[in-house]
Structures are given as structure tokens and as C-alpha cells.
Enzyme design. Structure first.
Site, PDB file in Angstrom:
ATOM      1  N   PRO A  50       0.828  -1.217   0.000  1.00 41.50           N
ATOM      2  CA  PRO A  50       0.000   0.000   0.000  1.00 41.50           C
ATOM      3  C   PRO A  50       0.862   1.267   0.000  1.00 41.50           C
ATOM      4  O   PRO A  50       0.563   2.221  -0.706  1.00 41.50           O
ATOM      5  CB  PRO A  50      -0.815  -0.114   1.294  1.00 41.50           C
ATOM      6  CG  PRO A  50      -0.772  -1.556   1.669  1.00 41.50           C
ATOM      7  CD  PRO A  50       0.493  -2.112   1.131  1.00 41.50           C
ATOM      8  N   ASP A 260      65.615  -6.045  -8.215  1.00 33.91           N
ATOM      9  CA  ASP A 260      66.813  -5.513  -7.588  1.00 33.91           C
ATOM     10  C   ASP A 260      66.754  -5.643  -6.073  1.00 33.91           C
ATOM     11  O   ASP A 260      65.766  -6.103  -5.518  1.00 33.91           O
ATOM     12  CB  ASP A 260      67.148  -4.100  -8.079  1.00 33.91           C
ATOM     13  CG  ASP A 260      66.059  -3.089  -7.814  1.00 33.91           C
ATOM     14  OD1 ASP A 260      65.877  -2.205  -8.663  1.00 33.91           O
ATOM     15  OD2 ASP A 260      65.396  -3.188  -6.764  1.00 33.91           O
ATOM     16  N   LYS A 282      72.283  -4.344  -7.859  1.00 31.87           N
ATOM     17  CA  LYS A 282      72.211  -2.894  -7.968  1.00 31.87           C
ATOM     18  C   LYS A 282      72.466  -2.175  -6.658  1.00 31.87           C
ATOM     19  O   LYS A 282      72.223  -0.996  -6.554  1.00 31.87           O
ATOM     20  CB  LYS A 282      70.843  -2.421  -8.488  1.00 31.87           C
ATOM     21  CG  LYS A 282      70.650  -2.536  -9.972  1.00 31.87           C
ATOM     22  CD  LYS A 282      71.407  -1.454 -10.669  1.00 31.87           C
ATOM     23  CE  LYS A 282      70.922  -1.305 -12.102  1.00 31.87           C
ATOM     24  NZ  LYS A 282      69.549  -0.888 -12.121  1.00 31.87           N
ATOM     25  N   GLY A 313      62.583  -1.355  -6.875  1.00 32.09           N
ATOM     26  CA  GLY A 313      62.142  -0.711  -5.640  1.00 32.09           C
ATOM     27  C   GLY A 313      61.571   0.659  -5.950  1.00 32.09           C
ATOM     28  O   GLY A 313      62.004   1.322  -6.903  1.00 32.09           O
ATOM     29  N   GLY A 314      60.597   1.082  -5.179  1.00 36.50           N
ATOM     30  CA  GLY A 314      60.038   2.431  -5.350  1.00 36.50           C
ATOM     31  C   GLY A 314      59.383   2.618  -6.688  1.00 36.50           C
ATOM     32  O   GLY A 314      58.577   1.798  -7.116  1.00 36.50           O
ATOM     33  N   ASP A 315      59.775   3.682  -7.371  1.00 34.33           N
ATOM     34  CA  ASP A 315      59.226   4.000  -8.686  1.00 34.33           C
ATOM     35  C   ASP A 315      60.321   3.805  -9.732  1.00 34.33           C
ATOM     36  O   ASP A 315      61.465   4.193  -9.497  1.00 34.33           O
ATOM     37  CB  ASP A 315      58.747   5.460  -8.686  1.00 34.33           C
ATOM     38  CG  ASP A 315      58.181   5.838 -10.032  1.00 34.33           C
ATOM     39  OD1 ASP A 315      56.980   5.603 -10.252  1.00 34.33           O
ATOM     40  OD2 ASP A 315      58.948   6.346 -10.888  1.00 34.33           O
ATOM     41  N   ILE A 318      62.209   7.054 -10.766  1.00 43.80           N
ATOM     42  CA  ILE A 318      62.888   7.927  -9.800  1.00 43.80           C
ATOM     43  C   ILE A 318      64.129   7.191  -9.318  1.00 43.80           C
ATOM     44  O   ILE A 318      64.049   6.201  -8.582  1.00 43.80           O
ATOM     45  CB  ILE A 318      61.958   8.307  -8.630  1.00 43.80           C
ATOM     46  CG1 ILE A 318      60.799   9.155  -9.167  1.00 43.80           C
ATOM     47  CG2 ILE A 318      62.732   9.073  -7.561  1.00 43.80           C
ATOM     48  CD1 ILE A 318      59.830   9.647  -8.136  1.00 43.80           C
ATOM     49  N   ALA A 344      60.434   5.939  -2.532  1.00 38.91           N
ATOM     50  CA  ALA A 344      60.889   5.922  -1.127  1.00 38.91           C
ATOM     51  C   ALA A 344      60.523   7.232  -0.434  1.00 38.91           C
ATOM     52  O   ALA A 344      60.130   7.226   0.734  1.00 38.91           O
ATOM     53  CB  ALA A 344      62.395   5.690  -1.084  1.00 38.91           C
ATOM     54  N   MET A 396      70.132   7.481  -1.665  1.00 35.72           N
ATOM     55  CA  MET A 396      71.499   6.927  -1.757  1.00 35.72           C
ATOM     56  C   MET A 396      72.525   7.859  -1.127  1.00 35.72           C
ATOM     57  O   MET A 396      73.635   8.006  -1.632  1.00 35.72           O
ATOM     58  CB  MET A 396      71.864   6.673  -3.237  1.00 35.72           C
ATOM     59  CG  MET A 396      71.015   5.613  -3.881  1.00 35.72           C
ATOM     60  SD  MET A 396      71.258   5.490  -5.658  1.00 35.72           S
ATOM     61  CE  MET A 396      70.181   6.761  -6.270  1.00 35.72           C
ATOM     62  N   GLY A 425      62.533   2.126   5.380  1.00 35.14           N
ATOM     63  CA  GLY A 425      61.226   2.749   5.542  1.00 35.14           C
ATOM     64  C   GLY A 425      60.095   1.844   5.061  1.00 35.14           C
ATOM     65  O   GLY A 425      60.254   1.063   4.115  1.00 35.14           O
TER      66      GLY A 425
END
Ligand code: SAH
Length: 470
Positions: A50, A260, A282, A313-315, A318, A344, A396, A425
Site C-alpha cells: 500500500p 633488484d 644494484k 624498488g620504489g618507482d 625515480i 621511497a 642513496m 622505511g
């Protein structure tokens, strides 16, 4: 405690509702939930009650559902069922006994019914659904643990690449052509398998259909020799939770992985079990393979038809030599895909609780390498290095830390300028040491900081909140 095990009484199928309709009995929120599920599908939905709750009322106003505004009684239910060729019925009133009675009436009329509050008497249950256009996945725990079904749905959703609907539709357009060329089903399946794992599927997902078709053509011309590719993939700074979905997907497809030293064992564990794994080192002064040897290995394997994952590692772009590998591979016309990773700087800063920019004190952020190509310490010459309203991140930089700090002071930064070092990290072994350009080198020696470690220099270090959770 003993838990009984039994087989499921449910048989999963995809039901074509066609011209029939689905009847939802009830007008409250529970009924509305079912109606919302049904709306993604091209079928008519009738709701009998309803009065309707506000969300169903607005659907009825827009003509998306048909509202039958009559009271619900077992007496008027059978005549109602005869008004339309219903295929399924949801009983979703708040009256438990009424739902059960109406379910029994449906059974008498060979209609499949679901009493939403009583799976035991229902003829069907609604699974957790993933709906990506034409692609649908339904997950059932047989009604015993619906929350678990929803959890599984989340896990599966993460694994499904974006654009899967476009891919399915593209495959549909090519089906006939393949069937004519390859009458043998198995052969067609093999071709599709190769296609799905290659760049063509990626193109189709991105709706670059012409390129997808070209890739498929290549497979059709040489169906037995898979085309090699190289994937330059960023694995992030260490925590596997920071992998991108693309990275994870490619890790599970690769034939071989060249990785690496920064790639952590936890991340490597996520690579396809039977993939070959090649460490290519590396670490500063400890190159397992020279860059030229790595390039040559990537090219050789791709030319042999392998899907090669170059995991960094990372990008990759970079301080990751991604640019050099990309150039070498494209010189040899090897198809390359690049998947960015969390660098990083981003990962370590976030997990250490140090913002990289801050409106009060850091309007720019400089990423610098502490080493040159020949692995000799860097000479910091750029005058922008001494800007005060800036954060400097040095990759580094551990082995030349003293020299870096001395040079920064010589370039005009105060000797008590804040500085931090982050070791490993984002991993469970992360350590963060904060000090100044004067004190940091001794602190690092005192705490035996080892690579990988990242330097963050600037006032942002004073804004650190050390209690952030990963
Ligand atoms: N492509 C990588 C950087 C490679 S250079 C990226 O984008 O992150 C290697 C340097 O990165 C290391 O010497 C260290 O300075 C830094 N680094 C990488 N991972 C790190 C980590 N988990 N913790 C601290 N520093 C890290």
C-alpha cells in the site's frame, strides 16, 4: 567444538529474466535493497505494497518500477501472480509469517521465491554480486555467512582490472571471426589466453579497440609463438600493501622476474609461484649484473616470447634507471609497459609521519641522488639547494652523509637545520633518526644505520608526528 560439513543445496546459474518481471512484496528498506540490486539489470520490477519508503517512491515516480498499491493478503496474492508473467518473487514484508505463507503459495504455482528473512524456506538466495557491465560475478556462502561473501567480493573486486566490461565486449566482436579461422575450440581458447595476458587485452580495457585488434591479428598470424613484453614495475619502498593493483596483477602473470635488492622478500612472495626469479643486484658497488647486461637480458628474454617483469624498488622513473631500460627496449621494438610505484620519498615520509611539504615552511621538495653515475659522491652545486622554504630528500646518501651535511652548511643552510634519516622505511624494521645537519652523521654512526636509508632535510622534520600508524 565440532562444525558439521555438508554440501550446498544451491546451484549457481545466471538467469535470463527476459520479458517476465520480478515481483517484490513489501515497500520498506529491505524491499528497497532488493529493488536496487535488480535495477542494474534490464528487467521489469513490480513492487506490491500500500505504501512505499521514500527511495522506492522516487523510483516509482520516475517510472523505474511499477507500484501496485494494494494490501498484501494470501487471498489476493494468487490473483496478483496471474496479472503478469512473474519469474521471481521476493517476499520482503516485515511480517515473518506472511513471508512464509506467500513463499508456500509461490511454490504451489511453480514460482521461484525468496523470503528475505528466511533462507531455509526460500527457493533461491541473493549472492554478493560484482557487476561490471556485461561481466558479473556472484559469490555465495550458501546463505550461512553473508558478511564473508561480501568480504570475498572485496577481495575479488581488487583483482579485477578496470575496463573488464570493455574487454568482454571487444572479445564478443571478434568471436565470429575467430570461430571461422579456428574451428577447433581448444585452439581458440589458447589464442584467447595469450591475448588476455598480453598488451592487446590492456588496449581493449582502455577502449583502444583498433590497437587491441592489431594485437589479436598478430596472434592469429603466429598463434603458437607468444609475443614477449617487458613490464617495468615499481614495487614501492617495501611494504607489500603499497603495491599498486597493476603491479600485483603483472606480478601474477610474469614468466620471469628480474628484481633488484630493494625488493623485499614479502613482495617477491607475491610473484607467480612458477615464475623464474633473477636477482640483478644494484646495491651501490655490488652490481650483480651491469646495466648493459640487465638490458641485454631483458631484450633476450622478451625476444624469446617471455613476459618479463622488471621489478624495481620504489618507482622505476625515480633514480631507478627506468629511462635507460625503456630506451634500450624500445630501440629493439620490444613492447614495454610502465607501472609507477610509491617512491621511497613518499613511502618513508608517510610512515615516519614527516610531511614532505607544509604550507608553513616547505613550498617545494627536491629529490636528489647522493651518488653520481660513476658511484662517486655527489658535489652539491645548485644554488637552489640552500632555499629555506624547501624540503630536500636525498636518495642513496648514506655513505656520503657527512660530506652532504657539510656541503649544505657551506651552501648557506644553518648548522642546526633539521634533518632525518629513515632506514628500511615502510618495513617492520623501519627506524627513524632525527637531528640536525651537524648532529645527524654521528647519530647515524651511533645507531649503525645501514642501507637502504633516505635523508629528509628541512623544517618539515620538526613537524613530525611519530605516532602515525602504518
Ligand atoms: N626507485 C627507487 C629509488 C632507488 S635508489 C624509489 O623510487 O624509491 C635507492 C635508494 O632509495 C636507497 O639508497 C635509499 O636511499 C632509497 N630507498 C629505497 N627504498 C627505501 C626504503 N625502504 N627505506 C629507505 N630508503 C629507501
Amino acid at each position: 567444538m565440532s562444525i558439521p560439513s555438508h554440501t550446498t543445496p544451491y546451484f549457481p546459474i545466471m538467469l535470463h529474466i527476459g520479458k517476465g518481471a520480478v515481483l517484490v512484496v513489501g515497500g520498506g528498506e529491505v524491499a528497497a535493497n532488493k529493488v536496487h540490486l535488480l535495477r542494474g539489470i534490464d528487467i521489469q520490477v513490480h513492487v506490491v505494497c500500500p505504501t512505499l519508503c521514500s527511495s522506492l517512491r522516487s523510483l516509482a515516480r520516475r517510472g523505474e518500477i511499477t507500484h501496485i498499491a494494494t494490501p498484501i493478503h494470501p487471498q489476493n496474492f494468487i490473483p496478483l501472480l496471474k496479472t503478469s508473467p512473474y519469474r521471481l518473487v521476493y517476499l520482503a514484508t516485515n511480517d515473518h509469517a506472511l513471508n512464509a505463507t506467500l513463499t508456500a503459495l509461490c511454490e504451489e504455482h511453480n514460482l521461484l521465491a525468496c523470503a528475505v528473512d528466511n533462507p531455509a524456506i526460500s527457493h533461491f538466495i541473493t549472492p554478493a554480486i560484482i557487476h561490471r557491465g556485461i561481466v558479473q560475478i556472484s559469490i555465495s556462502t550458501g546463505g550461512v555467512a553473508p558478511v564473508l561473501a561480501r568480504h570475498i567480493r572485496t577481495l575479488i573486486e581488487r583483482a579485477i582490472p578496470h575496463g573488464i566490461d570493455s574487454l568482454a565486449r571487444f572479445m564478443d566482436t571478434q568471436k565470429e571471426r575467430l570461430r571461422k579461422l579456428f574451428p577447433d575450440t581448444k585452439q581458440r581458447s589458447r589464442i584467447w589466453d595469450q591475448f588476455l595476458e598480453g598488451i592487446g587485452a590492456y588496449m581493449a580495457r582502455k577502449q583502444h579497440y583498433a590497437q587491441a585488434e592489431q594485437e589479436l591479428d598478430k596472434l592469429l598470424n603466429t598463434p603458437h609463438k607468444p609475443r614477449g613484453e617487458v613490464w617495468l614495475v615499481g614495487a614501492g619502498p617495501g611494504d607489500p600493501d603499497l603495491l599498486t593493483l597493476s603491479a600485483l596483477r603483472l606480478m601474477q602473470q610474469a614468466d620471469v622476474v628480474l628484481y633488484d635488492y630493494l625488493v623485499t622478500p614479502d613482495i617477491l612472495n607475491l610473484v607467480r609461484r612458477d615464475a623464474e626469479r633473477i636477482p640483478v643486484g644494484k646495491m651501490c658497488h655490488q652490481h650483480t649484473l651491469s646495466q648493459e647486461e640487465i638490458n641485454a637480458e631483458l631484450i633476450r628474454r622478451a625476444q624469446n616470447g617471455q613476459r618479463v617483469l622488471r621489478l624495481k624498488g620504489g618507482d622505476p622513473f625515480i633514480f631507478g634507471r627506468g629511462g635507460e631500460e625503456l630506451k634500450a627496449l624500445t630501440d629493439y621494438h620490444i613492447p614495454v609497459r610502465i607501472v609507477p610505484g610509491i617512491s621511497a620519498a613518499n613511502g618513508c615520509a608517510a610512515y615516519a609521519g614527516i610531511p614532505l611539504t607544509h604550507r608553513d615552511c616547505a613550498h617545494s621538495c627536491l629529490f636528489i641522488t647522493g651518488h653520481t653515475k660513476s658511484d662517486t659522491p655527489l658535489t652539491l652545486e645548485d644554488r637552489t639547494i640552500s632555499f629555506r622554504n624547501q624540503t630536500i630528500v636525498i636518495y642513496m646518501g648514506l655513505s656520503s652523509l657527512s660530506s652532504i651535511c657539510t656541503q649544505l652548511i657551506a651552501h648557506g643552510l644553518p648548522s642546526n637545520w633539521p634533518a632525518a634519516i629513515i632506514e628500511q622505511g615502510t618495513t617492520p624494521d623501519q627506524r627513524v633518526i632525527t637531528g640536525t645537519l651537524t648532529t645527524l652523521p654521528d647519530l647515524v654512526t651511533h645507531h649503525h644505520i645501514t642501507p637502504p636509508a633516505l635523508l629528509i632535510i628541512g623544517k618539515v622534520v620538526q613537524y613530525r608526528i611519530s605516532s602515525v600508524l602504518p
